[in-house]
Design a protein around this motif. Structure first.
Motif, PDB file in Angstrom:
ATOM      1  N   GLU A  32       0.802  -1.052   0.534  1.00 38.30           N
ATOM      2  CA  GLU A  32       0.063   0.423   0.458  1.00 38.30           C
ATOM      3  C   GLU A  32       0.268   1.346   0.127  1.00 38.30           C
ATOM      4  O   GLU A  32       0.258   2.677  -0.451  1.00 38.30           O
ATOM      5  N   GLY A  33       2.164   1.195   0.524  1.00 37.55           N
ATOM      6  CA  GLY A  33       2.635   1.966   1.096  1.00 37.55           C
ATOM      7  C   GLY A  33       3.423   2.429  -0.659  1.00 37.55           C
ATOM      8  O   GLY A  33       4.058   3.662  -1.177  1.00 37.55           O
ATOM      9  N   ARG A  34       4.319   1.620  -1.133  1.00 40.26           N
ATOM     10  CA  ARG A  34       4.469   1.790  -2.324  1.00 40.26           C
ATOM     11  C   ARG A  34       4.193   2.823  -3.620  1.00 40.26           C
ATOM     12  O   ARG A  34       4.584   3.835  -3.837  1.00 40.26           O
ATOM     13  N   GLU A  35       2.803   3.092  -3.510  1.00 44.33           N
ATOM     14  CA  GLU A  35       2.527   3.933  -4.435  1.00 44.33           C
ATOM     15  C   GLU A  35       2.341   5.699  -4.255  1.00 44.33           C
ATOM     16  O   GLU A  35       2.590   6.406  -4.641  1.00 44.33           O
ATOM     17  N   PHE A  36       2.874   5.519  -2.149  1.00 42.06           N
ATOM     18  CA  PHE A  36       3.334   7.401  -2.016  1.00 42.06           C
ATOM     19  C   PHE A  36       4.826   7.447  -2.339  1.00 42.06           C
ATOM     20  O   PHE A  36       4.722   8.241  -1.341  1.00 42.06           O
ATOM     21  N   GLY A  37       5.265   6.242  -2.850  1.00 46.03           N
ATOM     22  CA  GLY A  37       6.671   6.274  -2.357  1.00 46.03           C
ATOM     23  C   GLY A  37       7.498   5.915  -1.208  1.00 46.03           C
ATOM     24  O   GLY A  37       9.081   5.779  -0.924  1.00 46.03           O
ATOM     25  N   LEU A  38       6.745   5.279  -0.516  1.00 40.42           N
ATOM     26  CA  LEU A  38       6.533   4.224   0.780  1.00 40.42           C
ATOM     27  C   LEU A  38       7.639   3.006   0.392  1.00 40.42           C
ATOM     28  O   LEU A  38       7.177   1.822  -0.073  1.00 40.42           O
ATOM     29  N   LEU A  39       9.137   2.524   0.530  1.00 42.91           N
ATOM     30  CA  LEU A  39       9.364   2.012   0.703  1.00 42.91           C
ATOM     31  C   LEU A  39      10.134   1.358   1.474  1.00 42.91           C
ATOM     32  O   LEU A  39      11.574   1.686   1.920  1.00 42.91           O
ATOM     33  N   TRP A  40       9.896   0.777   2.249  1.00 40.36           N
ATOM     34  CA  TRP A  40      10.295  -0.280   3.785  1.00 40.36           C
ATOM     35  C   TRP A  40      10.658  -1.435   3.872  1.00 40.36           C
ATOM     36  O   TRP A  40       9.389  -2.407   3.397  1.00 40.36           O
ATOM     37  N   PRO A  41      11.668  -1.605   4.446  1.00 37.69           N
ATOM     38  CA  PRO A  41      12.445  -1.051   4.827  1.00 37.69           C
ATOM     39  C   PRO A  41      13.048  -0.519   3.028  1.00 37.69           C
ATOM     40  O   PRO A  41      13.219  -1.503   2.626  1.00 37.69           O
ATOM     41  N   SER A  42      14.690   0.234   2.953  1.00 43.40           N
ATOM     42  CA  SER A  42      14.447   0.875   1.994  1.00 43.40           C
ATOM     43  C   SER A  42      15.613   0.826   1.711  1.00 43.40           C
ATOM     44  O   SER A  42      16.620  -0.239   2.256  1.00 43.40           O
ATOM     45  N   ALA A  43      16.585   1.733   1.839  1.00 44.28           N
ATOM     46  CA  ALA A  43      18.316   1.676   2.048  1.00 44.28           C
ATOM     47  C   ALA A  43      18.571   1.924   2.763  1.00 44.28           C
ATOM     48  O   ALA A  43      17.786   2.104   4.335  1.00 44.28           O
ATOM     49  N   GLN A  44      20.419   2.392   3.010  1.00 47.63           N
ATOM     50  CA  GLN A  44      21.134   3.125   4.453  1.00 47.63           C
ATOM     51  C   GLN A  44      21.193   4.390   4.735  1.00 47.63           C
ATOM     52  O   GLN A  44      20.210   4.435   3.705  1.00 47.63           O
ATOM     53  N   PRO A  45      20.762   4.581   6.091  1.00 46.32           N
ATOM     54  CA  PRO A  45      20.166   5.836   6.030  1.00 46.32           C
ATOM     55  C   PRO A  45      21.597   6.919   4.961  1.00 46.32           C
ATOM     56  O   PRO A  45      22.838   6.036   5.334  1.00 46.32           O
ATOM     57  N   GLY A  46      21.179   7.804   4.864  1.00 42.54           N
ATOM     58  CA  GLY A  46      22.127   8.724   4.230  1.00 42.54           C
ATOM     59  C   GLY A  46      22.569   8.672   2.383  1.00 42.54           C
ATOM     60  O   GLY A  46      23.301   8.915   1.491  1.00 42.54           O
ATOM     61  N   GLU A  47      22.242   7.036   2.148  1.00 43.67           N
ATOM     62  CA  GLU A  47      21.962   6.890   0.849  1.00 43.67           C
ATOM     63  C   GLU A  47      21.254   7.087  -0.590  1.00 43.67           C
ATOM     64  O   GLU A  47      19.520   7.017  -0.248  1.00 43.67           O
ATOM     65  N   THR A  48      21.858   7.840  -1.025  1.00 40.20           N
ATOM     66  CA  THR A  48      21.164   8.933  -2.122  1.00 40.20           C
ATOM     67  C   THR A  48      20.375   7.482  -3.221  1.00 40.20           C
ATOM     68  O   THR A  48      21.824   7.038  -4.449  1.00 40.20           O
ATOM     69  N   VAL A  49      19.375   7.083  -3.717  1.00 38.80           N
ATOM     70  CA  VAL A  49      19.284   6.266  -4.677  1.00 38.80           C
ATOM     71  C   VAL A  49      18.318   6.384  -5.737  1.00 38.80           C
ATOM     72  O   VAL A  49      18.781   6.231  -6.545  1.00 38.80           O
ATOM     73  N   LEU A  50      16.757   7.232  -5.037  1.00 38.94           N
ATOM     74  CA  LEU A  50      15.611   6.976  -5.987  1.00 38.94           C
ATOM     75  C   LEU A  50      15.907   8.221  -6.167  1.00 38.94           C
ATOM     76  O   LEU A  50      14.921   9.706  -5.053  1.00 38.94           O
ATOM     77  N   ASN A  51      15.630   9.189  -7.352  1.00 40.16           N
ATOM     78  CA  ASN A  51      15.307  10.340  -8.038  1.00 40.16           C
ATOM     79  C   ASN A  51      15.758  11.485  -7.182  1.00 40.16           C
ATOM     80  O   ASN A  51      15.296  12.187  -6.865  1.00 40.16           O
TER      81      ASN A  51
END
Length: 77
Positions: A32-51
């Motif tokens: 459900e969160g994917r639509e809002f850009g919530l990728l959980w769990p995502s990357a490590q803190p400080g890692e710039t990955v998505l847009n």
């Protein structure tokens, strides 16, 4: 589950959740969160990955945080 009344980490109801129920909530939040850009769990803190946005891994959070995030996603859906 209501976004206006968040569950506190020490709520006794949280202690009755089984690991299977929590895993189900995680799957639901991911879907459900994917639509809002919530990728959980995502990357490590400080890692710039998505847009160019900084993604943060939530790591070990209370189950109440998971439930409250899911309530917010449902509220805005």
């Amino acid at each position: 589950m209501n976004a206006l009344y968040p569950i506190r980490p020490a709520d006794p109801a949280i202690r009755r959740l089984t690991s299977r129920q929590i895993a189900g909530l995680i799957v639901e939040l991911r879907a459900e969160g994917r639509e809002f850009g919530l990728l959980w769990p995502s990357a490590q803190p400080g890692e710039t990955v998505l847009n160019g946005q900084v993604l943060v891994s939530l790591g070990n959070v209370p189950a109440s945080t998971l439930i409250n995030l899911l309530a917010l996603v449902r509220e805005f859906r």
